[in-house]
Design a protein around this motif. Structure first.
Motif, PDB file in Angstrom:
ATOM      1  N   VAL B 185      49.146  67.316 -17.664  1.00  0.00           N
ATOM      2  CA  VAL B 185      50.208  66.345 -17.858  1.00  0.00           C
ATOM      3  C   VAL B 185      51.051  66.369 -16.592  1.00  0.00           C
ATOM      4  O   VAL B 185      51.240  67.419 -15.984  1.00  0.00           O
ATOM      5  CB  VAL B 185      51.079  66.709 -19.070  1.00  0.00           C
ATOM      6  N   ASP B 186      51.525  65.210 -16.221  1.00  0.00           N
ATOM      7  CA  ASP B 186      52.334  65.135 -15.021  1.00  0.00           C
ATOM      8  C   ASP B 186      53.737  65.689 -15.298  1.00  0.00           C
ATOM      9  O   ASP B 186      54.651  64.955 -15.661  1.00  0.00           O
ATOM     10  CB  ASP B 186      52.421  63.687 -14.563  1.00  0.00           C
ATOM     11  N   ARG B 313      57.954  63.782 -24.276  1.00  0.00           N
ATOM     12  CA  ARG B 313      56.753  64.021 -25.076  1.00  0.00           C
ATOM     13  C   ARG B 313      55.527  64.211 -24.206  1.00  0.00           C
ATOM     14  O   ARG B 313      55.281  63.480 -23.262  1.00  0.00           O
ATOM     15  CB  ARG B 313      56.508  62.852 -26.021  1.00  0.00           C
ATOM     16  N   GLN B 314      54.746  65.207 -24.559  1.00  0.00           N
ATOM     17  CA  GLN B 314      53.467  65.401 -23.901  1.00  0.00           C
ATOM     18  C   GLN B 314      52.371  65.186 -24.928  1.00  0.00           C
ATOM     19  O   GLN B 314      52.427  65.721 -26.021  1.00  0.00           O
ATOM     20  CB  GLN B 314      53.321  66.836 -23.416  1.00  0.00           C
ATOM     21  N   ARG B 317      47.077  66.685 -27.417  1.00  0.00           N
ATOM     22  CA  ARG B 317      45.747  66.428 -27.963  1.00  0.00           C
ATOM     23  C   ARG B 317      44.901  65.637 -26.972  1.00  0.00           C
ATOM     24  O   ARG B 317      43.736  65.931 -26.749  1.00  0.00           O
ATOM     25  CB  ARG B 317      45.851  65.634 -29.270  1.00  0.00           C
ATOM     26  N   ARG B 318      45.547  64.622 -26.401  1.00  0.00           N
ATOM     27  CA  ARG B 318      44.813  63.787 -25.461  1.00  0.00           C
ATOM     28  C   ARG B 318      44.343  64.611 -24.266  1.00  0.00           C
ATOM     29  O   ARG B 318      43.252  64.397 -23.742  1.00  0.00           O
ATOM     30  CB  ARG B 318      45.709  62.648 -24.987  1.00  0.00           C
ATOM     31  N   LEU B 319      45.166  65.530 -23.883  1.00  0.00           N
ATOM     32  CA  LEU B 319      44.805  66.399 -22.770  1.00  0.00           C
ATOM     33  C   LEU B 319      43.527  67.167 -23.102  1.00  0.00           C
ATOM     34  O   LEU B 319      42.614  67.286 -22.282  1.00  0.00           O
ATOM     35  CB  LEU B 319      45.957  67.375 -22.521  1.00  0.00           C
ATOM     36  N   GLY B 320      43.489  67.674 -24.320  1.00  0.00           N
ATOM     37  CA  GLY B 320      42.295  68.385 -24.755  1.00  0.00           C
ATOM     38  C   GLY B 320      41.081  67.477 -24.726  1.00  0.00           C
ATOM     39  O   GLY B 320      40.007  67.853 -24.250  1.00  0.00           O
ATOM     40  N   GLN B 321      41.275  66.266 -25.192  1.00  0.00           N
ATOM     41  CA  GLN B 321      40.157  65.327 -25.206  1.00  0.00           C
ATOM     42  C   GLN B 321      39.676  65.013 -23.799  1.00  0.00           C
ATOM     43  O   GLN B 321      38.478  64.988 -23.519  1.00  0.00           O
ATOM     44  CB  GLN B 321      40.583  64.025 -25.893  1.00  0.00           C
ATOM     45  N   LEU B 322      40.636  64.805 -22.920  1.00  0.00           N
ATOM     46  CA  LEU B 322      40.265  64.494 -21.540  1.00  0.00           C
ATOM     47  C   LEU B 322      39.460  65.624 -20.916  1.00  0.00           C
ATOM     48  O   LEU B 322      38.519  65.387 -20.169  1.00  0.00           O
ATOM     49  CB  LEU B 322      41.522  64.254 -20.697  1.00  0.00           C
ATOM     50  N   PRO B 339      40.473  59.102 -15.660  1.00  0.00           N
ATOM     51  CA  PRO B 339      41.518  59.743 -14.868  1.00  0.00           C
ATOM     52  C   PRO B 339      42.081  60.898 -15.683  1.00  0.00           C
ATOM     53  O   PRO B 339      42.082  60.850 -16.896  1.00  0.00           O
ATOM     54  CB  PRO B 339      42.562  58.647 -14.699  1.00  0.00           C
ATOM     55  N   TRP B 340      42.485  61.933 -15.019  1.00  0.00           N
ATOM     56  CA  TRP B 340      42.820  63.122 -15.792  1.00  0.00           C
ATOM     57  C   TRP B 340      44.269  63.575 -15.665  1.00  0.00           C
ATOM     58  O   TRP B 340      44.585  64.735 -15.829  1.00  0.00           O
ATOM     59  CB  TRP B 340      41.876  64.250 -15.428  1.00  0.00           C
ATOM     60  N   ILE B 341      45.083  62.649 -15.334  1.00  0.00           N
ATOM     61  CA  ILE B 341      46.494  63.001 -15.383  1.00  0.00           C
ATOM     62  C   ILE B 341      47.108  62.205 -16.520  1.00  0.00           C
ATOM     63  O   ILE B 341      46.948  60.992 -16.589  1.00  0.00           O
ATOM     64  CB  ILE B 341      47.218  62.651 -14.063  1.00  0.00           C
ATOM     65  N   VAL B 342      47.760  62.887 -17.415  1.00  0.00           N
ATOM     66  CA  VAL B 342      48.361  62.216 -18.550  1.00  0.00           C
ATOM     67  C   VAL B 342      49.851  62.036 -18.279  1.00  0.00           C
ATOM     68  O   VAL B 342      50.524  62.969 -17.856  1.00  0.00           O
ATOM     69  CB  VAL B 342      48.160  63.046 -19.834  1.00  0.00           C
TER      70      VAL B 342
END
Lengths: 358, 358
Positions: B185-186, B313-314, B317-322, B339-342
């Motif tokens: 996450v950024d 908010r971070q 879950r999406r991070l895990g999916q990515l 892309p892998w920065i949320v």
DNA sequence: TCACGCAGTGTTACCGGTAACATTGGTGCT
DNA sequence: AGCACCAATGTTACCGGTAACACTGCGTGA
């Protein structure tokens, strides 16, 4: 912040071409048979010290690591336990999960988790299938809802299966002939303490925000609350149905306010208690000055609520450990079987005030 | 509550005596070769419809399930991903873990977690060894601390390795030649928003309660806070060092009170914000009337704090999916690489008040 | 008509370990 | 000395799949 995407996999890595050394590679280099290497690796007693040392040296030189998959296939034991868990986003299940994982690892077992997302009926079975396909040696089922267990009826589950969160009788009823062990925190005792704590402080009109009706824990806590009130000769108001979330606790505040003369509330978990306090606050009702609140679980945040929450602590990690212990016993790797009911503990903070002090 | 302990394992169960049916059993009954059965199971195209049907019937009759272990051994792919995680008792890591697990399962992968307990140096390597011994196809490392990554230098890790929570540059530095992808996450942007939000409300004296110094996320949030203040021409007070726990936030309240003229605080996570609010309250300082507070993470409880917490908010879950998506790409099972920065998101609630309103 | 190719299936080897049994040499006992 | 026995090691089979290659029969184009 770098973010240039690589365009194809494996560009730089030179690894993976040379296959990892096997038992036989080690054997060849050490000048022994592969079986001897196997014996060294497994600590078999009748190996000459000199041989053992030579083999160990080669193992180290070649950076050999035994292949768990091959071992599992040959031995028939995967040394894996599957964990089937419903609703793991809550603090309790998460903690148990971690307890299981750590305890399993200490016993040299690997754990694989399947999280059931929704509550649809097929999902639970789907998870069971998924784990069974991974041929786990043991199964740990976190089945907080009454119905979850019914799915395992007539299912061919591993001999070593432990259910967390349901009573032994429920389990026996659902499992048919196979022997399953149930592990749980004594929710009823916890609920009694919470309620009696309020009664002891002079409160007579004690409301309850319960968990979902089909959750075993929710029912036990609610039953304890009801029984405690009855035993004390107090009137039993209707329970307010929540869903464990703080949001539902917030919504419950309105109902509590509408119920005449309520001076205390036992919330079935800390999140609902938090929401309740927030909701009451928004209605101009203070905790604990106007209404006392007791929660359940003792999540790490509870002590910093405003006011700090009096609650019932559950040792989730220990529960996880106990379940692994029970599995090991079922697997014959452990001789003693520990008792498997964990006692909760009442944690006193400042969300409860004697009725007289109002 | 039943609690009579069984005295020996496996008393009643008659299962486990008859071995599960194998490919060859199915083949024999269906009158085909085992390879044909294998083909049917794996959906190979060139099988006559009639044959396929017959085999499938037998599979169903015998209740055959393919043995994942044997398959892994023969194919060389375990379809398992290992997750190495530090400090999983926090909300963030837990959520990512769950995201990884679910995403992995959807891609027909199994996940095995190793939770690093302490912060001692060897533990991280121990976990790596443990997972590598299970010959995972891919590795997902949740390495929130700067030093964690150093351990993997010169380690023979799988080709498909993804690191969550560190920047790509850190990863490249630590990993030597092998290609590893970082997902995160950024944090910097999130920290900027939080701080600028306070500045926009007129606050000039904005304190910061940071996370532990060696955590990547903590550093980025702190840097963002500092830069935002500098850009606004405001003075930069010394950051107060916390440890993510609400307790440390509580302790920080004292220091905030001692720093002259502070009117707003950016806490590096919600738990510390909660503790801070509690601590300030105990010192007779109200939030947001006297001091405004912004948190980070948006844990589910934040909206019910008193006051409800404005936070960043971070999407864990999406991070895990990515990260799973990236692994699949590295494994060649997926052509597109996302892309892998949320990006985080500022969530406005009521713990911030304009300076003018004081 | 014959060779070629391909769909559909079978055969054999192999993955990397463990289990069970065989073999060897030395020791103690009679 | 002869024999039983055990420690130390080797041999072979096997776990339940997949991979690679071989085989068969039929359709098709030259």
């Amino acid at each position: 912040m770098e973010s240039d995407l690589p365009t194809e996999p494996n560009s730089g890595s030179a690894k993976g071409n040379i296959p990892a050394p096997s038992l036989r590679d080690v054997a060849r280099v050490a000048g022994v048979s592969h079986q001897t290497v196997s014996r060294v690796v497994n600590g078999h007693p009748s190996i000459r010290e000199e041989t053992r040392k030579r083999v160990l040296d080669v193992i180290h030189d070649l950076n050999y690591r035994p292949n768990a998959v091959a071992r599992a296939l040959a031995s028939g034991h995967s040394r894996r336990i599957g964990v089937l868990i419903e609703s793991s986003s809550h603090y309790g299940p998460m903690s148990m999960l971690r307890g299981v994982e750590v305890a399993a690892r200490n016993a040299n077992y690997t754990s694989t988790t399947y999280t059931v997302r929704g509550t649809k009926d097929g999902e639970f079975k789907g998870g069971l299938d998924f784990l069974l396909d991974q041929d786990v040696d043991a199964l740990c089922i976190l089945a907080p809802r009454q119905r979850s267990l019914e799915s395992i009826r007539n299912y061919e589950i591993p001999k070593a299966t432990v259910v967390i969160g349901s009573s032994q009788t429920d389990v026996e009823h659902a499992s048919g002939s196979s022997q399953i062990i149930a592990v749980q925190v004594d929710q009823y005792t916890g609920g009694s303490w919470a309620t009696r704590h309020l009664l002891d402080h002079g409160h007579r009109a004690v409301a309850h925000i319960s968990g979902p009706a089909d959750w075993v824990d929710a029912r036990q806590r609610e039953a304890a609350w009801r029984d405690a009130l009855i035993n004390a000769g107090a009137e039993v108001p209707e329970a307010i149905r929540g869903d464990w979330t703080a949001d539902s606790g917030y919504a419950a505040a309105r109902q509590v306010a509408d119920m005449d003369g309520i001076t205390a509330v036992f919330a079935a978990n800390d999140q609902m208690a938090l929401g309740l306090i927030h909701g009451l606050h928004d209605l101009g009702i203070s905790v604990p000055e106007d209404i006392s609140v007791v929660g359940f679980d003792d999540i790490p945040e509870s002590r910093h609520f405003l006011p700090p929450l009096t609650t019932v602590r559950q040792d989730f990690r220990r529960l996880g450990q106990l379940s692994v212990s029970a599995m090991l016993w079922l697997l014959g790797e452990q001789t003693a079987l520990e008792p498997w009911i964990v006692e909760p503990e009442l944690v006193l903070r400042s969300s409860v005030l004697p009725l007289a002090a109002r």
